[in-house]
Write an enzyme that holds these catalytic residues in place. Structure first.
Site, PDB file in Angstrom:
ATOM      1  N   SER A  13       0.841  -1.193   0.000  1.00 18.77           N
ATOM      2  CA  SER A  13       0.000   0.000   0.000  1.00 18.77           C
ATOM      3  C   SER A  13       0.880   1.248   0.000  1.00 18.77           C
ATOM      4  O   SER A  13       1.853   1.330   0.757  1.00 18.77           O
ATOM      5  CB  SER A  13      -0.902   0.022   1.240  1.00 18.77           C
ATOM      6  OG  SER A  13      -1.535   1.283   1.352  1.00 18.77           O
ATOM      7  N   ASN A  71      -0.159   4.073   1.072  1.00 20.96           N
ATOM      8  CA  ASN A  71      -0.794   5.008   2.002  1.00 20.96           C
ATOM      9  C   ASN A  71      -0.378   4.821   3.448  1.00 20.96           C
ATOM     10  O   ASN A  71      -0.882   5.510   4.328  1.00 20.96           O
ATOM     11  CB  ASN A  71      -2.318   4.894   1.874  1.00 20.96           C
ATOM     12  CG  ASN A  71      -2.788   5.179   0.456  1.00 20.96           C
ATOM     13  OD1 ASN A  71      -2.344   6.130  -0.164  1.00 20.96           O
ATOM     14  ND2 ASN A  71      -3.669   4.330  -0.057  1.00 20.96           N
ATOM     15  N   THR A  72       0.505   3.866   3.715  1.00 22.98           N
ATOM     16  CA  THR A  72       1.121   3.704   5.032  1.00 22.98           C
ATOM     17  C   THR A  72       2.600   4.005   4.861  1.00 22.98           C
ATOM     18  O   THR A  72       3.304   3.263   4.162  1.00 22.98           O
ATOM     19  CB  THR A  72       0.923   2.277   5.576  1.00 22.98           C
ATOM     20  OG1 THR A  72      -0.477   2.036   5.759  1.00 22.98           O
ATOM     21  CG2 THR A  72       1.636   2.098   6.906  1.00 22.98           C
ATOM     22  N   ASN A  88      -0.892  -4.089  -6.309  1.00 23.64           N
ATOM     23  CA  ASN A  88      -1.547  -2.981  -5.627  1.00 23.64           C
ATOM     24  C   ASN A  88      -1.496  -1.707  -6.474  1.00 23.64           C
ATOM     25  O   ASN A  88      -0.869  -1.668  -7.527  1.00 23.64           O
ATOM     26  CB  ASN A  88      -0.876  -2.750  -4.274  1.00 23.64           C
ATOM     27  CG  ASN A  88      -1.844  -2.336  -3.196  1.00 23.64           C
ATOM     28  OD1 ASN A  88      -2.800  -1.607  -3.468  1.00 23.64           O
ATOM     29  ND2 ASN A  88      -1.620  -2.778  -1.975  1.00 23.64           N
TER      30      ASN A  88
END
Length: 368
Positions: A185, A187-188, A257
């Site tokens: 991801s 977004n982390t 992803n």
């Protein structure tokens, strides 16, 4: 009864409200289907979902009634698992689930781009936490495998990421048919560092050790462990990742992803945080799948996700080497009839080729 009402009324209404609110509205509706006895079968009948033994596939010790899966990110907290199966999915991947509850990133954090059939998401693993997800899955039976996609909490330092993955695994092992280690991801912060082949190898080895211990404790089979990587992975690094996963005994690889490549983004999405999915990532997803299939040479289960927008796209991914194909953004733009339409196209393709099972499509690229 046809579902033209969805295209004429419900779909346009959902696209008039903010993307994340629309997402939750769909989850709420399918959650009702999941809870009301008999409603799932009624929905399957309404959608004319094919049920045909030729669609089944056996991989990683599991039987999938068909190769179409719901990708992680759609139902993060196991709200509507039975509802997704009622739409025709052969598997449902829950998550990403973090050990402790967390809110994710500030809103807005999900944007649609209909002209490009794309999404940008910067959700940041909003999760009810492993305990809540466990409560929703424990003791239940579903018509196909349920995977659990694991991530780390945002506040956990990267050097302690393995502790979070282990905690999620311990909580959810016995309610998962397979487990996914999400290291991709965008977004982390820092998470994609774990895609480094050496670090990834250590992480998967650790999870395999935990898996063996849990299997002994429960006197049950070990769980297949998959790894989800990003579509932005350099091809040579993908080769190394494939080699490492084979060496440490992982069951499969999910490619992949969302992308943060600015060259793929719609101009109106410039400057937004998060990862891109949908039609713009289609070519990259195909290319990486083909490369992974050549490198793995049947030693890993391959799951393709990214830019799957039509039934023909699914057929193509299987021909390129995917054992399973997952949907996310295509479902947003095509609506609830999409999974059943894919299954019908797969059956037509088998009939046209005189093939006995969907697995026989793998590697059969059409003549140019």
């Amino acid at each position: 009864m046809r579902l033209d009402w969805y295209e004429r009324v419900i779909g346009p209404l959902l696209f008039r409200i903010q993307a994340e609110r629309a997402h939750h509205a769909v989850l709420t509706g399918l959650g009702l289907v999941s809870r009301i006895p008999g409603s799932g079968q009624a929905l399957r009948s309404l959608l004319s979902v094919p049920q045909d033994a030729r669609l089944a596939i056996e991989v990683a010790g599991l039987t999938f009634p068909n190769p179409i899966g719901l990708a992680a990110g759609v139902d993060k907290d196991a709200i509507a698992v039975s509802g997704w199966f009622a739409l025709g999915f052969g598997s449902v991947e829950i998550g990403t689930v973090t050990p402790c509850p967390q809110a994710g990133n500030p809103r807005p954090r999900l944007w649609r781009f209909p002209a490009e059939e794309a999404l940008v998401n910067a959700l940041g693993f909003p999760s009810a936490g492993a305990a809540v997800v466990r409560e929703r899955l424990v003791g239940r039976r579903f018509p196909g495998p349920v995977g659990v996609n694991l991530g780390k909490n945002a506040g956990t330092p990267l050097e302690r990421a393995a502790v979070d993955y282990e905690a999620g695994f311990l909580a959810l092992w016995d309610v998962a048919d397979y487990v996914v280690i999400n290291v991709s991801s965008p977004n982390t912060p820092g998470l994609r560092t774990l895609q480094d082949p050496v670090l990834l190898g250590y992480l998967v080895e650790h999870m395999k050790e935990v898996d063996r211990a849990l299997a002994r404790l429960h006197r049950a089979p070990q769980r297949p462990i998959f790894v989800k990587v990003a579509l932005d992975l350099e091809p040579m690094v993908l080769d190394e990742v494939v080699d490492v996963l084979i060496a440490v005994g992982a069951s499969g690889l999910i490619v992949g992803n969302t992308s943060t490549d600015p060259s793929l983004r719609p101009s109106s999405a410039a400057g937004l945080p998060g990862g891109l999915s949908g039609r713009p990532v289609q070519k990259r997803a195909r290319d990486l799948l083909a490369r992974a299939a050549e490198r793995a040479d049947e030693r890993l289960v391959l799951v393709s996700v990214g830019g799957v927008m039509t039934a023909e796209d699914v057929v193509e991914r299987i021909r390129l080497g995917a054992h399973l194909v997952q949907l996310y953004t295509g479902l947003v733009y095509r609506g609830p009839r999409f999974p059943a339409a894919v299954l019908r196209q797969l059956l037509r393709t088998l009939d046209e080729g005189g093939l006995y099972a969907v697995g026989a499509l793998r590697g059969r690229l059409p003549r140019s």
